[in-house]
Write a protein that holds these residues in place. Structure first.
Motif, PDB file in Angstrom:
ATOM      1  N   TRP A  36      60.687  50.671  58.323  1.00 27.81           N
ATOM      2  CA  TRP A  36      61.168  50.267  56.999  1.00 27.81           C
ATOM      3  C   TRP A  36      59.957  49.965  56.117  1.00 27.81           C
ATOM      4  N   ARG A  38      59.000  49.130  51.707  1.00 29.25           N
ATOM      5  CA  ARG A  38      59.606  48.704  50.453  1.00 29.25           C
ATOM      6  C   ARG A  38      58.624  48.863  49.311  1.00 29.25           C
ATOM      7  N   ARG A  45      53.999  50.982  47.603  1.00 33.28           N
ATOM      8  CA  ARG A  45      54.935  50.860  48.725  1.00 33.28           C
ATOM      9  C   ARG A  45      54.214  50.187  49.889  1.00 33.28           C
ATOM     10  N   ASP A  89      61.248  39.436  47.947  1.00 33.86           N
ATOM     11  CA  ASP A  89      61.735  40.531  48.781  1.00 33.86           C
ATOM     12  C   ASP A  89      62.409  41.625  47.950  1.00 33.86           C
ATOM     13  N   ALA A  91      63.026  44.768  46.058  1.00 31.96           N
ATOM     14  CA  ALA A  91      62.334  46.056  46.122  1.00 31.96           C
ATOM     15  C   ALA A  91      63.344  47.146  46.454  1.00 31.96           C
ATOM     16  N   TYR A  93      64.073  49.638  49.302  1.00 32.75           N
ATOM     17  CA  TYR A  93      63.749  49.722  50.722  1.00 32.75           C
ATOM     18  C   TYR A  93      63.993  51.141  51.214  1.00 32.75           C
ATOM     19  N   TYR A  94      62.993  51.670  51.915  1.00 33.60           N
ATOM     20  CA  TYR A  94      63.043  53.021  52.445  1.00 33.60           C
ATOM     21  C   TYR A  94      62.969  52.995  53.966  1.00 33.60           C
ATOM     22  N   GLY A 115      66.057  55.704  49.727  1.00 34.29           N
ATOM     23  CA  GLY A 115      65.863  54.319  49.320  1.00 34.29           C
ATOM     24  C   GLY A 115      67.149  53.625  48.928  1.00 34.29           C
ATOM     25  N   GLN A 117      68.326  49.828  46.914  1.00 35.96           N
ATOM     26  CA  GLN A 117      67.803  48.701  46.134  1.00 35.96           C
ATOM     27  C   GLN A 117      68.274  47.372  46.722  1.00 35.96           C
TER      28      GLN A 117
END
Length: 122
Positions: A36, A38, A45, A89, A91, A93-94, A115, A117
């Motif tokens: 993971w 972000r 990133r 936190d 961001a 997230y990927y 991703g 949000q």
């Protein structure tokens, strides 16, 4: 080619929890290291957490004790349980996959999701 689809993002108050999911298309999922990352607005990133094929985990310091990464090879899906969320936190997230060993280096990951949000309000 591995396809990854994230879900579970949203808006939550500080101190709240969210669980992100990353569904994979490849049956070889069990052999991949999954991670993971972000990206906050205006920032690079950054690595958040990773889990190896043997379920060994690795976290960035700022999320240790609050976030838990896990995987279910039967589904095949990876998760990120996020507790005690903070405004920092916030961001996109990927999730990402690699056939390398456990790593937090973005360049080592070959496959990426689109991703999801996460927004934490104060």
């Amino acid at each position: 080619q591995v396809q990854l689809v994230e879900s579970g993002g949203g808006l939550v108050q500080a101190g709240g929890s969210l669980r992100l999911s990353c569904a994979a298309s490849d049956s070889a999922f069990r052999f991949y290291t999954m991670g993971w990352f972000r990206q906050a607005p205006g920032k690079e990133r950054e690595f958040v957490a990773a889990i190896g094929w043997s379920d060994v985990t690795y976290y960035r310091d700022s999320v240790k004790g609050r976030f838990t990464i896990s995987r279910d090879n039967a589904k095949p899906t990876m998760y990120l349980q996020m507790n005690t969320l903070k405004p920092e936190d916030t961001a996109v997230y990927y999730c990402a996959a690699t056939d390398r060993g456990l790593t937090g280096l973005e360049d080592h990951y070959d496959y990426w999701g689109q991703g999801t949000q996460v927004t934490v309000s104060s």
